[in-house]
Design an enzyme around this catalytic site. Structure first.
Site, PDB file in Angstrom:
ATOM      1  N   VAL A 254       0.793  -1.154   0.048  1.00  0.00           N
ATOM      2  CA  VAL A 254      -0.099   0.070   0.109  1.00  0.00           C
ATOM      3  C   VAL A 254       0.791   1.294   0.170  1.00  0.00           C
ATOM      4  O   VAL A 254       1.474   1.592   1.174  1.00  0.00           O
ATOM      5  CB  VAL A 254      -0.889   0.109   1.117  1.00  0.00           C
ATOM      6  CG1 VAL A 254      -1.851   1.259   1.170  1.00  0.00           C
ATOM      7  CG2 VAL A 254      -1.812  -1.295   1.385  1.00  0.00           C
ATOM      8  N   GLY A 255       0.960   1.802  -1.043  1.00  0.00           N
ATOM      9  CA  GLY A 255       1.645   3.194  -1.179  1.00  0.00           C
ATOM     10  C   GLY A 255       0.694   4.295  -0.985  1.00  0.00           C
ATOM     11  O   GLY A 255      -0.485   4.135  -0.883  1.00  0.00           O
TER      12      GLY A 255
ATOM     13  N   GLY B 267       9.400   3.954   7.334  1.00  0.00           N
ATOM     14  CA  GLY B 267       8.392   3.640   6.176  1.00  0.00           C
ATOM     15  C   GLY B 267       8.530   2.034   6.043  1.00  0.00           C
ATOM     16  O   GLY B 267       9.633   1.602   5.586  1.00  0.00           O
ATOM     17  N   ALA B 268       7.351   1.212   6.170  1.00  0.00           N
ATOM     18  CA  ALA B 268       7.605  -0.244   5.814  1.00  0.00           C
ATOM     19  C   ALA B 268       8.306  -0.518   4.492  1.00  0.00           C
ATOM     20  O   ALA B 268       8.911  -1.407   4.201  1.00  0.00           O
ATOM     21  CB  ALA B 268       6.178  -1.010   5.964  1.00  0.00           C
ATOM     22  N   ASP B 269       7.779   0.240   3.541  1.00  0.00           N
ATOM     23  CA  ASP B 269       8.308  -0.039   2.098  1.00  0.00           C
ATOM     24  C   ASP B 269       9.731   0.211   2.049  1.00  0.00           C
ATOM     25  O   ASP B 269      10.682  -0.671   1.209  1.00  0.00           O
ATOM     26  CB  ASP B 269       7.499   0.808   1.101  1.00  0.00           C
ATOM     27  CG  ASP B 269       7.638   2.362   1.470  1.00  0.00           C
ATOM     28  OD1 ASP B 269       7.939   2.474   2.434  1.00  0.00           O
ATOM     29  OD2 ASP B 269       7.502   3.151   0.444  1.00  0.00           O
ATOM     30  N   ARG B 270      10.089   0.937   2.594  1.00  0.00           N
ATOM     31  CA  ARG B 270      11.883   1.191   2.588  1.00  0.00           C
ATOM     32  C   ARG B 270      12.503   0.110   3.330  1.00  0.00           C
ATOM     33  O   ARG B 270      13.665  -0.355   2.826  1.00  0.00           O
ATOM     34  CB  ARG B 270      12.045   2.557   3.414  1.00  0.00           C
ATOM     35  CG  ARG B 270      11.260   3.800   2.746  1.00  0.00           C
ATOM     36  CD  ARG B 270      11.536   4.980   3.376  1.00  0.00           C
ATOM     37  NE  ARG B 270      12.955   5.364   3.310  1.00  0.00           N
ATOM     38  CZ  ARG B 270      13.442   6.559   3.956  1.00  0.00           C
ATOM     39  NH1 ARG B 270      12.767   7.367   4.638  1.00  0.00           N
ATOM     40  NH2 ARG B 270      14.696   7.044   3.853  1.00  0.00           N
TER      41      ARG B 270
ATOM     42  N   ASN C 173      -0.589   4.191  -5.124  1.00  0.00           N
ATOM     43  CA  ASN C 173      -1.300   2.969  -5.491  1.00  0.00           C
ATOM     44  C   ASN C 173      -1.137   1.905  -4.470  1.00  0.00           C
ATOM     45  O   ASN C 173      -0.263   2.019  -3.741  1.00  0.00           O
ATOM     46  CB  ASN C 173      -0.666   2.493  -7.094  1.00  0.00           C
ATOM     47  CG  ASN C 173      -0.933   3.286  -8.165  1.00  0.00           C
ATOM     48  OD1 ASN C 173      -2.044   3.689  -8.432  1.00  0.00           O
ATOM     49  ND2 ASN C 173       0.010   3.823  -8.667  1.00  0.00           N
ATOM     50  N   VAL C 174      -2.038   0.792  -4.452  1.00  0.00           N
ATOM     51  CA  VAL C 174      -1.957  -0.389  -3.810  1.00  0.00           C
ATOM     52  C   VAL C 174      -1.731  -1.569  -4.858  1.00  0.00           C
ATOM     53  O   VAL C 174      -2.337  -1.569  -5.954  1.00  0.00           O
ATOM     54  CB  VAL C 174      -3.401  -0.735  -3.290  1.00  0.00           C
ATOM     55  CG1 VAL C 174      -3.254  -1.919  -2.237  1.00  0.00           C
ATOM     56  CG2 VAL C 174      -3.603   0.615  -2.377  1.00  0.00           C
ATOM     57  N   VAL C 175      -0.814  -2.302  -4.692  1.00  0.00           N
ATOM     58  CA  VAL C 175      -0.411  -3.303  -5.520  1.00  0.00           C
ATOM     59  C   VAL C 175      -0.662  -4.599  -4.684  1.00  0.00           C
ATOM     60  O   VAL C 175      -0.132  -4.786  -3.679  1.00  0.00           O
ATOM     61  CB  VAL C 175       1.156  -3.288  -5.886  1.00  0.00           C
ATOM     62  CG1 VAL C 175       1.545  -4.590  -6.746  1.00  0.00           C
ATOM     63  CG2 VAL C 175       1.450  -2.009  -6.764  1.00  0.00           C
TER      64      VAL C 175
END
EC number: 2.7.1.33
Length: 259
Positions: free
Chosen positions: A7-8, A108-111, A11-13
């Protein structure tokens, strides 16, 4: 199969992993108000188009930088797949690398997920650039520790600011420049040069400063939608990994199986 959800802010992928194989991925605009039922209507149609039985999905992991989306994705997992999602960085899906920054919980979790995947793939010190709503530069040392990084406005945010705060400039698309000239002969070309080559100059400068501060050879790994565009016109990147975040999520989910 594993359902991995990234979840960005834009967008959500959703991606399906069958073992280590990325079978398919889908993208939807991020909307924190979107309910679990709305996600399900969209996702079930896509599963049907791919001839995938939802019962085949037995695990789910989520990375999110949008806190309000969390509950709705929990509802999606519990109501429609009969499972409780893992969340990256928590419980059995805790980080597998040291987070060596002042406030680890604010990362951030994505990082963090990108760092895990990149360290698993590439040796030595790394600089990871992720082109999203913001463009992030993250440093991972040769031991796999996350050391910190940079957050810069994404190129589309920069363009939006330029267009929205000027009276006469038109909206243009971010695209490949026709040539390497930095002298624009019309308004649109001048804007594209400023946004595209200006962004390249910013990245080149920050990468050079990061490498100088690291003090050892460092590979530059790029991910995110615009990575390929910049890779065509520069030699800044040592590798482009389109699915780095999803791969990191799959690695965390695999780790959780052994807990």
């Amino acid at each position: 199969m594993l359902l991995a959800v990234d979840v960005g802010n834009t967008n959500v992928v959703f991606a399906l992993y069958d073992g280590a194989e990325l079978r398919t991925r889908w993208r939807i605009a991020t909307d924190a108000r979107r309910t679990g039922d709305e996600y399900a209507v969209w996702l079930m149609q896509l599963l049907q188009l791919e001839s995938i039985d939802r019962a085949a999905i037995t695990r789910m992991i989520v990375s999110t930088v949008v806190p309000r989306a969390r509950h709705n994705l929990e509802v999606l997992g519990q109501k429609y797949f009969g499972l409780t999602p893992l969340f990256a960085g928590e419980g059995a899906a805790a980080w597998t690398i040291p987070i060596d920054v002042d406030e680890p919980r604010s990362l951030g979790a994505d990082r963090a997920v990108n760092a895990i995947a990149a360290h698993a793939r590439y040796p030595g010190d790394l600089i990871i650039i992720d082109f999203g709503t913001a463009t992030t530069f993250d440093v991972v040392d040769f031991n796999g520790a996350y050391k910190g990084g940079i957050i810069a406005p994404g190129i589309n945010l920069s363009l939006d600011a330029l267009v929205n705060n000027t009276a006469k400039l038109p909206r243009i698309a971010i695209e490949s420049p026709r040539n390497r000239s930095v002298i624009g002969r019309n308004t649109e070309d001048a804007m594209l040069i400023g946004v595209f080559w200006g962004y390249v100059a910013m990245m080149e400068g920050l990468i050079a400063r990061l490498k100088e501060e690291i003090g050892r050879p460092a590979q530059v790994i790029a991910t995110g939608g615009l990575a390929i565009l910049f890779d065509r016109h520069t030699d800044m990147f040592d590798a482009v990994e389109a699915d780095l975040t999803l791969e990191g999520l799959a690695m965390l989910a695999e780790q959780a199986k052994t807990q």
